[in-house]
Design a protein around this motif. Structure first.
Motif, short mmCIF file in Angstrom:
data_model
loop_
_atom_site.label_atom_id
_atom_site.label_comp_id
_atom_site.label_asym_id
_atom_site.label_seq_id
_atom_site.Cartn_x
_atom_site.Cartn_y
_atom_site.Cartn_z
N SER A 13 40.84 39.50 31.60
CA SER A 13 39.59 40.26 31.68
C SER A 13 39.84 41.69 32.13
CB SER A 13 38.64 39.58 32.66
OG SER A 13 39.22 39.61 33.95
N GLY A 14 41.04 42.24 31.81
CA GLY A 14 41.28 43.67 32.02
C GLY A 14 40.52 44.45 30.95
N LEU A 35 38.94 33.75 29.79
CA LEU A 35 39.73 33.04 30.80
C LEU A 35 40.48 34.06 31.65
CD1 LEU A 35 41.28 30.36 28.41
CD2 LEU A 35 39.29 30.08 29.90
N ARG A 38 43.17 35.27 37.63
CA ARG A 38 42.93 35.78 38.99
C ARG A 38 41.52 35.36 39.45
NH1 ARG A 38 45.13 41.91 37.80
NH2 ARG A 38 47.32 41.57 38.32
N GLY A 43 41.27 43.01 35.65
CA GLY A 43 42.72 43.21 35.56
C GLY A 43 43.19 44.17 36.63
N TYR A 60 45.29 47.71 42.81
CA TYR A 60 46.59 47.70 42.11
C TYR A 60 47.10 49.12 41.85
CZ TYR A 60 45.16 42.86 41.35
OH TYR A 60 44.74 41.56 41.53
N THR A 62 46.11 53.61 42.38
CA THR A 62 45.06 54.58 42.02
C THR A 62 44.91 54.73 40.51
OG1 THR A 62 45.49 55.78 44.04
CG2 THR A 62 44.39 57.01 42.27
N HIS A 63 43.68 54.62 40.02
CA HIS A 63 43.40 54.76 38.59
C HIS A 63 42.44 55.92 38.35
CE1 HIS A 63 45.36 50.94 38.01
NE2 HIS A 63 45.19 51.04 36.71
N THR A 221 41.49 30.58 36.19
CA THR A 221 41.79 29.66 35.09
C THR A 221 42.92 30.22 34.25
OG1 THR A 221 39.47 29.05 35.04
CG2 THR A 221 40.79 28.37 33.15
N PHE A 223 45.23 30.26 31.17
CA PHE A 223 45.19 29.83 29.77
C PHE A 223 46.16 28.67 29.51
CE2 PHE A 223 47.45 30.71 25.66
CZ PHE A 223 46.48 30.24 24.79
N LEU A 258 55.40 46.86 41.52
CA LEU A 258 55.06 47.67 42.70
C LEU A 258 54.62 46.77 43.84
CD1 LEU A 258 52.76 50.39 41.03
CD2 LEU A 258 55.20 50.57 41.51
N TYR A 321 54.18 45.46 36.02
CA TYR A 321 53.45 46.73 36.11
C TYR A 321 53.87 47.68 34.98
CZ TYR A 321 50.92 45.99 40.44
OH TYR A 321 50.02 45.55 41.38
N ARG A 351 48.33 46.04 27.67
CA ARG A 351 49.63 46.53 28.16
C ARG A 351 50.65 45.40 28.26
NH1 ARG A 351 50.80 46.13 33.66
NH2 ARG A 351 49.48 44.51 34.55
N LEU A 352 50.18 44.17 28.59
CA LEU A 352 51.11 43.05 28.74
C LEU A 352 51.44 42.43 27.38
CD1 LEU A 352 49.25 41.35 31.73
CD2 LEU A 352 51.29 42.78 31.85
C1 LIG Z 1 50.18 51.50 39.03
C2 LIG Z 1 49.39 51.84 37.81
C3 LIG Z 1 48.54 52.93 37.83
C4 LIG Z 1 47.81 53.25 36.70
N1 LIG Z 1 47.02 54.36 36.74
C5 LIG Z 1 46.31 54.71 35.66
C6 LIG Z 1 45.50 55.89 35.66
O1 LIG Z 1 45.45 56.62 36.65
N2 LIG Z 1 44.80 56.18 34.54
C7 LIG Z 1 44.85 55.39 33.42
O2 LIG Z 1 44.18 55.71 32.43
N3 LIG Z 1 45.59 54.26 33.39
C8 LIG Z 1 46.32 53.90 34.48
N4 LIG Z 1 47.08 52.76 34.45
C9 LIG Z 1 47.05 51.89 33.25
C10 LIG Z 1 45.94 50.81 33.32
O3 LIG Z 1 46.15 49.99 34.45
C11 LIG Z 1 45.98 49.98 32.03
O4 LIG Z 1 45.68 50.81 30.93
C12 LIG Z 1 45.00 48.81 31.99
O5 LIG Z 1 45.00 48.07 33.16
C13 LIG Z 1 45.37 47.88 30.85
O6 LIG Z 1 44.42 46.83 30.75
P1 LIG Z 1 44.86 45.44 30.12
O7 LIG Z 1 43.62 44.67 29.87
O8 LIG Z 1 45.78 45.66 28.97
O9 LIG Z 1 45.78 44.74 31.23
P2 LIG Z 1 45.45 44.19 32.67
O10 LIG Z 1 44.54 45.11 33.39
O11 LIG Z 1 46.74 43.86 33.31
O12 LIG Z 1 44.66 42.83 32.40
C14 LIG Z 1 45.30 41.66 31.94
C15 LIG Z 1 44.58 40.47 32.56
O13 LIG Z 1 45.05 39.27 31.95
C16 LIG Z 1 45.11 38.27 32.94
N5 LIG Z 1 46.02 37.21 32.49
C17 LIG Z 1 47.34 37.34 32.20
N6 LIG Z 1 47.86 36.15 31.83
C18 LIG Z 1 46.83 35.26 31.88
C19 LIG Z 1 46.74 33.86 31.62
N7 LIG Z 1 47.82 33.12 31.24
N8 LIG Z 1 45.54 33.24 31.77
C20 LIG Z 1 44.45 33.95 32.17
N9 LIG Z 1 44.49 35.28 32.44
C21 LIG Z 1 45.67 35.92 32.30
C22 LIG Z 1 45.61 39.03 34.16
O14 LIG Z 1 45.33 38.33 35.36
C23 LIG Z 1 44.84 40.34 34.05
O15 LIG Z 1 43.62 40.28 34.74
C24 LIG Z 1 47.88 52.45 35.53
C25 LIG Z 1 48.74 51.35 35.52
C26 LIG Z 1 49.52 51.07 36.62
C27 LIG Z 1 50.49 49.92 36.56
#
Ligand SMILES: Cc1cc2nc3c(=O)[nH]c(=O)nc-3n(C[C@H](O)[C@H](O)[C@H](O)COP(=O)(O)OP(=O)(O)OC[C@H]3O[C@@H](n4cnc5c(N)ncnc54)[C@H](O)[C@@H]3O)c2cc1C
Length: 385
Positions: A13-14, A35, A38, A43, A60, A62-63, A221, A223, A258, A321, A351-352
């Motif tokens: 839910s990022g 799902l 956390r 996210g 996690y 500063t964003h 939950t 996955f 980190l 990270y 990102r992941l």
């Molecule tokens: C330290 C740091 C600082 C940053 N600062 C900035 C900034 O200043 N400005 C900016 O624009 N961007 C910034 N970013 C980037 C930003 O964090 C990402 O662009 C964003 O979080 C990506 O979202 P996401 O949904 O891809 O991933 P995530 O936010 O990581 O969300 C993925 C989610 O999937 C869940 N998940 C994973 N596996 C499972 C599973 N098996 N079952 C259920 N759930 C699961 C995780 O728990 C998580 O909640 C930063 C990143 C980092 C690491």
């Protein structure tokens, strides 16, 4: 409704997962199961009020939201207003504070000069000329060949060593694409036309994105624990680590991670800015965050402040990270991407999932595009997996 009734399942839910879920529910009108392993949505952008000081902060790291993408800006503004925060980064080297990225103030202050903007390029070219490096073989040589040795030693060497856990002369030159230096006193970290911090924090955005009767969110939950309870023909949007999805069959993708150390200090303002880098290797942390500065519009009256030290360390797909990248990881990634392409009802992103550093606006842009692909591919009944 049991899990097997859902034809659309979003894992994570990022920003990636939440935007795809919002679009599927609101634009496509489909029930969606989200799902989240956390105990909160959002996210790594999750934000809360600090229990002791009341200061709003990002747990996690500063964003700062910044974008030049109009579609993303218009989309995100449906869910939040932003304050007018503009990011500036400072760095401490030998107990003296300088501006980052390297600009005219950094250069003049470090060298004790009073160069004019039109003199900077020649000055840096002379510094680079002294190094004699024409064909850089590693990160250190590449950085030195861009700004000269003194600025490299002061501002890049120690920080990079801490960030990557190894000396820059052992890192590949390809890790360093560019090393911006500015010939003016401009101290804005980002040049994007739209920047700021959500007025009510990032978590309020996720609450709104997912606040739709068609969206069901299951926290705590994983996955992988309930995968067998999902419909066999469900369309799965997976935003977790890609190697984990395939049980690491082509090997592990490497991550840097980190750690954060929170501290409440009995002063109203500790460092006068939201993020202070620490360039020297003998200081174990890379940065100190002071979140009160992210919300200049808030009237924080407490006489205490919250600071958060950031430490860089080796990670894994359990606490990922930053993707490490490089040839080995790219080769592994390619194999997993082929696996993904073989499954018509599987969409991977974020990102992941993509094993890519994305800023938030890039994550949202790719999620909006991915939603359209899902919609187009599943206009008719999803095919069996
Ligand atoms: C330290 C740091 C600082 C940053 N600062 C900035 C900034 O200043 N400005 C900016 O624009 N961007 C910034 N970013 C980037 C930003 O964090 C990402 O662009 C964003 O979080 C990506 O979202 P996401 O949904 O891809 O991933 P995530 O936010 O990581 O969300 C993925 C989610 O999937 C869940 N998940 C994973 N596996 C499972 C599973 N098996 N079952 C259920 N759930 C699961 C995780 O728990 C998580 O909640 C930063 C990143 C980092 C690491």
């Amino acid at each position: 409704m049991s899990f097997e009734n859902y034809k659309y399942v979003v894992v994570g839910s990022g920003f990636f997962g939440a935007v795809v879920a919002e679009r599927l529910a609101y634009d496509f009108g489909k029930p969606v199961l989200v799902l989240e392993k956390r105990n909160h949505v959002g996210g790594n952008c999750h934000s809360v009020d600090h229990a002791e000081t009341g200061i709003h902060y990002h747990i996690y790291g500063t964003h700062i939201f910044h974008t030049s993408d109009r579609e993303v800006w218009e989309y995100i503004n449906k869910f939040t207003d932003f304050n007018g925060y503009h990011h500036q980064v400072l760095t401490t080297h030998r107990d003296k504070v300088y501006q980052m990225p390297i600009n005219l103030e950094t250069i003049n202050s470090y060298y004790g000069l009073n160069l004019r903007p039109f003199e900077v390029s020649t000055f840096i070219a002379e510094e680079v000329g002294k190094t004699g490096i024409t064909n850089p073989r590693n990160f250190e040589e590449k950085a030195v060949s861009m700004v000269g040795r003194p600025l490299y030693e002061a501002f890049i060497k120690g920080y990079t060593t801490k960030q990557w856990g190894c000396p820059p002369d052992q890192l590949p030159a390809t890790l360093l694409q560019r090393l911006p230096f500015r010939t003016s006193y401009d101290e804005n970290y980002f040049f994007d036309p739209w920047q700021g911090i959500p007025l009510l924090g990032y978590s309020s955005i996720f609450d709104k994105l997912l606040n739709n009767p068609k969206i069901r969110v299951e926290l705590n939950t994983d996955f992988f624990s309930i995968q067998h309870e999902l419909a066999g023909d469900a369309c799965v949007v997976y935003t977790g680590p890609l190697d984990k999805l395939f049980d690491y069959r082509h090997g592990h993708l490497e991550w840097r991670s980190l750690s954060f150390e929170e501290e409440v200090l009995d002063v109203q303002d500790y460092q006068g800015t939201s993020v202070m880098n620490y360039a020297d290797e003998n200081v174990p942390y890379t940065r100190i965050h002071e979140p009160r500065h992210l919300h200049p519009e808030k009237d924080y009256t407490e006489s205490q402040t919250l600071t958060i030290k950031e430490y860089s360390r080796q990670g894994s797909s359990d606490d990922p990270y930053y993707p490490v990248g490089g040839d080995r990881n790219r080769a592994i990634l390619e194999k997993y991407l082929i696996d993904v392409s073989r499954n018509n009802n599987l969409f991977v992103g974020g990102r992941l999932g993509d094993y890519k550093y994305y800023d938030m606006d890039q994550t949202i842009a790719v999620a909006l595009r991915t939603y359209k692909q899902i919609r187009d591919r599943t206009q008719n009944e999803p095919k069996p997996r």
